[in-house]
Design an enzyme around this catalytic site. Structure first.
Site, PDB file in Angstrom:
ATOM      1  CE1 TYR A  72     -14.190  -4.133   4.364  1.00  0.00           C
ATOM      2  CE2 TYR A  72     -13.377  -1.908   4.752  1.00  0.00           C
ATOM      3  CZ  TYR A  72     -13.569  -2.987   3.911  1.00  0.00           C
ATOM      4  OH  TYR A  72     -13.125  -2.926   2.603  1.00  0.00           O
ATOM      5  CD  GLU A  97      -6.222   2.036   7.409  1.00  0.00           C
ATOM      6  OE1 GLU A  97      -6.559   0.970   7.960  1.00  0.00           O
ATOM      7  OE2 GLU A  97      -6.726   2.447   6.344  1.00  0.00           O
ATOM      8  CD  GLU A 139     -10.097   3.642  -0.578  1.00  0.00           C
ATOM      9  OE1 GLU A 139     -10.987   3.909   0.254  1.00  0.00           O
ATOM     10  OE2 GLU A 139      -8.951   3.288  -0.249  1.00  0.00           O
ATOM     11  CD1 TRP A 187     -10.243  -2.732   6.036  1.00  0.00           C
ATOM     12  CD2 TRP A 187      -8.347  -2.909   4.871  1.00  0.00           C
ATOM     13  NE1 TRP A 187     -10.559  -3.257   4.809  1.00  0.00           N
ATOM     14  CE2 TRP A 187      -9.417  -3.373   4.065  1.00  0.00           C
ATOM     15  CE3 TRP A 187      -7.061  -2.933   4.341  1.00  0.00           C
ATOM     16  CZ2 TRP A 187      -9.235  -3.859   2.776  1.00  0.00           C
ATOM     17  CZ3 TRP A 187      -6.873  -3.404   3.054  1.00  0.00           C
ATOM     18  CH2 TRP A 187      -7.946  -3.858   2.280  1.00  0.00           C
ATOM     19  CG  HIS A 223      -4.371   2.078  -1.971  1.00  0.00           C
ATOM     20  ND1 HIS A 223      -4.415   2.904  -0.880  1.00  0.00           N
ATOM     21  CD2 HIS A 223      -5.665   1.839  -2.315  1.00  0.00           C
ATOM     22  CE1 HIS A 223      -5.685   3.151  -0.562  1.00  0.00           C
ATOM     23  NE2 HIS A 223      -6.459   2.523  -1.423  1.00  0.00           N
ATOM     24  CG  ASP A 228      -2.290   0.624   0.883  1.00  0.00           C
ATOM     25  OD1 ASP A 228      -2.324   1.842   0.617  1.00  0.00           O
ATOM     26  OD2 ASP A 228      -3.303  -0.096   0.870  1.00  0.00           O
ATOM     27  CD1 TRP A 272     -14.345  -2.333  -1.795  1.00  0.00           C
ATOM     28  CD2 TRP A 272     -14.674  -1.066   0.026  1.00  0.00           C
ATOM     29  NE1 TRP A 272     -14.011  -1.039  -2.119  1.00  0.00           N
ATOM     30  CE2 TRP A 272     -14.197  -0.237  -1.021  1.00  0.00           C
ATOM     31  CE3 TRP A 272     -14.952  -0.493   1.262  1.00  0.00           C
ATOM     32  CZ2 TRP A 272     -13.994   1.137  -0.871  1.00  0.00           C
ATOM     33  CZ3 TRP A 272     -14.754   0.879   1.423  1.00  0.00           C
ATOM     34  CH2 TRP A 272     -14.267   1.673   0.363  1.00  0.00           C
TER      35      TRP A 272
END
Length: 803
Positions: free
Chosen positions: A442, A494, A351, A492, A287, A220, A417
């Site tokens: 998620y 983050e 994205e 995910w 990404h 990413d 998603w």
């Protein structure tokens, strides 16, 4: 799942009319080798199996397993031996029983027997037959995966309590197979790197839940995590970043890591032994910032070298579309294909902000030459080249549902998603789909609205919501529904920086993911799932899984129509009554008000009870038979506490709902005890709801400077700047978000990230109950300011408020 190939297909016709809810203990007809009639006691006993099997019939009697019990397999039956060895290992960990595996032509009396059997009564792929009676425990299957899953069910039957040593298993006949061939979990190792031991820990847990696809998100903007030998800079440069606030609060000066190819081979083999395929994701065309940072001239659109990103979200860097870039990508994929036998390769595709392509003369010229109408169609062309290349290598492309927007290659599959709409659209076009919708799957979303939750996304995803998903969306015909390969959870990272955070986010929600992907709808029941879950929590404890107990933990509130209204009633001299409860509504709550830790001998909660302030209320939750469901929670109540609101109690200024994110003090801080702050990326504004201002003379705010490390792409223009009165900005306190300014205090000079400070200001006399709006006017190009807690100061407080 066999090591070198995977059947990602729906497995078998659902026996909806004959499947049963485990907790109900009902029998079914048509099951081979029926056992004796079920007694009343057996009917009420919960079989502790997760996910729920397709068919179960209860028998009478029990089988005792001791240290002398024989575990046997036929001579030369390698799949049976592998499954038996795994079962023995799990029994050793769970019960301390050290059994051994023998090769025997026929099973011994009262033994555990596993064998590959082409005539097993369950013909479906990955299915198994498990029989327990006075003669022993027998597991038969037509493939190796089925034997393995039968062993998992046997272990679950044996590990429902916290005891060690010998145990008994009830007589039962199980015929079980998965509803879907794809039962997955995504682990993002790009945003925060998780080492090999953590990945193996997740693989082990997936196997124990009968999941079979580990979706490993390897690249990413924030990191490239896989060694590519022909392009060494991908890990020399792309695997490392300089964290915001580097050097403060233990944050490293250089953050990152990657897996060597030898480590990847080890992980692939480790997973395959547990019938799990690792699906690699190499994100493109978006990404891509870490790759562009490593090789800007080879793959970048502009040729300029950015830093490896520290911003979460959507960043502008794309892979170029010229021949040099495409050859580079093929070179990466060549090595990826050598390492991963997965029939699918995930290319991301989500994205991808097209600004760089749209402003590049070279890309625009290429689009005109190709006859491509716009940048979305150009991504379709890009994906088509990847699909063609992968097909030539005997593999298939899968990507996130954005790949639908530019036209989909015929061989491509879609992972949905953004809700289920992408799955529906793809299935109607004849493409295979996997369901991973954010609103259900998620798992980096927080599980509860409790203040003791760690960092994560504030769009709460409770256990019950995960369990609700039916992977076959409404509106699909039977033929279209056959394109649904299965479902998977997504984690995910983050806001998942440590293995502790991984466990907290995954468990027990992974149990719900497993049942969604394995069990037929007729075997699923929320109440039945909850009845079986305490045994699963016990297994987590035995295996060292640091799961979240938030769904069961006691909420301690002042009784009333809302917590804030009832708080104001107490402040006005009204009675104080405490209400206890929890998210799932199960378990017995035991509490104390004398500061001691609650036990099974403490008072059992039945109805709101009166207390006298100050008081410390502690409450723990147990199953009805006395097993722990959640650790004790504590709340101290006095006048100062009632006049304070923490970051979780603050609300959104614009719609009164929760804010968007709960973030740590610094993004790459080690450990799990970091302070957390609820923030809205677009508005530096919070509401203290229903503040009682009678006798209030001041306000004290615990504040902090956070990293503004968020890639917002085209949404950047939505970030609101409140007009400042000074270069560094102020904290303003207003009566309602559109009301008059009641107080204003300057922010301290400087821009040190992770700096915590306190702001105090007097408030003018005001009576009654009002929403207070607190907002920062600091420049939006600088740090992100946030609030840890707000305290109202009464006239009787010892220290007067000051500017």
């Amino acid at each position: 799942m066999i090591t070198t190939s995977v059947r990602f297909v729906r497995t078998g016709t659902l026996m909806r009319a004959f499947s049963l809810l485990l907790a109900a203990g009902l029998s079914l007809s048509g099951c081979a080798e029926r056992t004796a009639p079920v007694t009343a006691a057996a009917r009420t006993e919960v079989l502790p199996l997760i996910p729920a099997p397709a068919q179960v019939e209860r028998g009478e009697g029990r089988l005792q397993i001791t240290a002398k019990t024989v575990v046997s397999v036929p001579p030369g039956d390698v799949p049976a031996r592998d499954a038996a060895n795994h079962l023995v290992e799990l029994l050793r960990d769970a019960r301390g029983l050290d059994l051994s595996v023998r090769e025997e032509p026929v099973s011994s009396p009262a033994s555990i027997r596993l064998q590959l059997d082409s005539k097993s009564p369950v013909a479906q792929a990955e299915g198994y037959a498990l029989d327990v009676d006075a003669q022993g425990l027998r597991i038969r299957a037509r493939d190796a995966a089925g034997l393995f899953y039968g062993a998992i069910s046997a272990w679950q039957l044996a590990s429902a309590d916290a005891k060690h040593g010998a145990f008994e298993i009830p007589a039962v006949t199980i015929r079980d197979w998965p509803r879907f061939g794809w039962r997955g979990q995504l682990l993002d190792v790009a945003r925060h790197f998780h080492d090999v031991d953590t990945v193996k820990h997740v693989i082990d847990a997936m196997a124990q839940h009968k999941l079979n696809v580990l979706h490993l998100h390897l690249t990413d903007d924030q990191g490239w995590r896989i060694e590519i030998k022909r392009y060494p800079k991908l890990t020399e440069i792309g695997a490392w970043r300089t964290p915001p606030g580097a050097g403060r609060h233990g944050t490293p000066q250089r953050y990152g890591g990657f897996y060597t190819q030898e480590q990847i081979r080890d992980l692939v083999a480790y997973a395959a032994e547990r019938h799990i395929t690792i699906l690699p994701e190499i994100d493109m065309p978006g990404h891509a910032q870490a790759a562009v940072a490593a090789y800007p001239e080879e793959v970048g659109v502009t040729g300029e070298r950015p830093a490896v990103a520290v911003d979460w979200g959507v960043n502008p860097y794309l892979f170029d579309t010229d021949e040099r870039s495409m050859k580079f990508i093929e070179g990466v994929l060549d090595e990826v294909l050598e390492l991963f036998p997965s029939p699918y390769i995930h290319i991301g595709g989500d994205e991808a902000v097209k600004d760089q392509w749209e402003t590049s003369p070279a890309v625009r010229a290429q689009m005109r030459q190709l006859g491509v109408k716009d940048a979305h169609a150009m991504q379709g062309w890009f994906n088509a080249q990847l699909a063609k290349y992968l097909t030539s290598k005997g593999r298939r492309l899968i990507g996130w549902d954005e790949i639908l927007e530019g036209g989909l290659p015929e061989s491509a599959s879609v992972m949905s998603w953004r809700g289920v709409e992408g799955a529906v659209a793809a299935a109607k076009l004849g493409h295979d789909v996997v369901l991973a919708p954010a609103g259900w799957m998620y798992l980096d979303n927080l599980q509860t609205d409790r203040s003791d939750e760690p960092n994560g996304r504030l769009a709460m995803l409770p256990l019950s919501r995960v369990y609700e998903l039916d992977p076959v969306p409404a509106g699909l015909t039977a033929d279209q529904a056959r394109h649904v390969l299965g479902a998977q959870g997504a984690l995910w990272s983050e806001y998942i920086p440590s293995s502790r955070h991984v466990d907290h986010a995954l468990f027990p929600r992974l149990a719900a993911v497993a049942e969604v992907a394995w069990s037929p709808m007729a075997a699923r029941s929320w109440d039945g799932f909850l009845a079986r879950l305490p045994a699963q929590l016990q297994r987590y404890r035995a295996l060292g899984i640091d799961y979240s107990d938030g769904a069961f933990a006691a909420d301690i509130k002042i009784d009333g129509s809302s917590n804030k209204v009832s708080t104001n009633t107490v402040l006005n001299g009204g009675p104080t009554k405490i209400a206890l409860g929890n998210q799932t509504g199960i378990g017995q709550i035991r509490y104390t008000i004398d500061g001691s830790e609650p036990t099974l001998k403490s008072s059992r909660y039945g109805a709101p009870f009166a207390v006298t302030l100050p008081v410390t209320v502690k409450a723990a939750v147990f199953t009805e038979d006395g097993q722990p469901l959640a650790a004790a929670r504590s709340r101290h109540l006095d006048r100062d506490a009632l006049l304070s609101v923490d970051t979780q109690g603050l609300r959104n200024c614009h719609d009164g709902g929760p804010l968007g994110l709960r973030v740590p003090l610094l993004p790459d801080m080690p450990g799990t005890d970091t302070p957390v702050y609820n923030v809205d990326l677009f508005y530096a504004c919070w509401t203290y709801p229903q503040a009682r201002l009678d006798g209030i003379t001041g306000i004290r705010v615990d504040a902090v400077r956070l990293a503004r490390n968020y890639g917002l792409a085209h949404d950047q223009s939505k970030v609101h700047q409140y007009p400042p009165s000074s270069p560094q900005g102020e904290l303003e306190v207003l009566s309602g978000c559109d009301g008059e300014i009641l107080a204003k205090v300057a922010l301290p000079a400087g821009a040190t990230l992770g700096e915590q400070f306190t702001l105090e200001a007097p408030l003018p006399p005001r009576e009654g109950v009002h929403d207070l709006c607190l907002r920062f006017t600091a420049p939006i190009e600088g740090p992100l300011y946030a609030i840890g807690a707000v305290h109202l100061i009464e006239a009787t407080a010892q220290s007067p408020p000051k500017r």
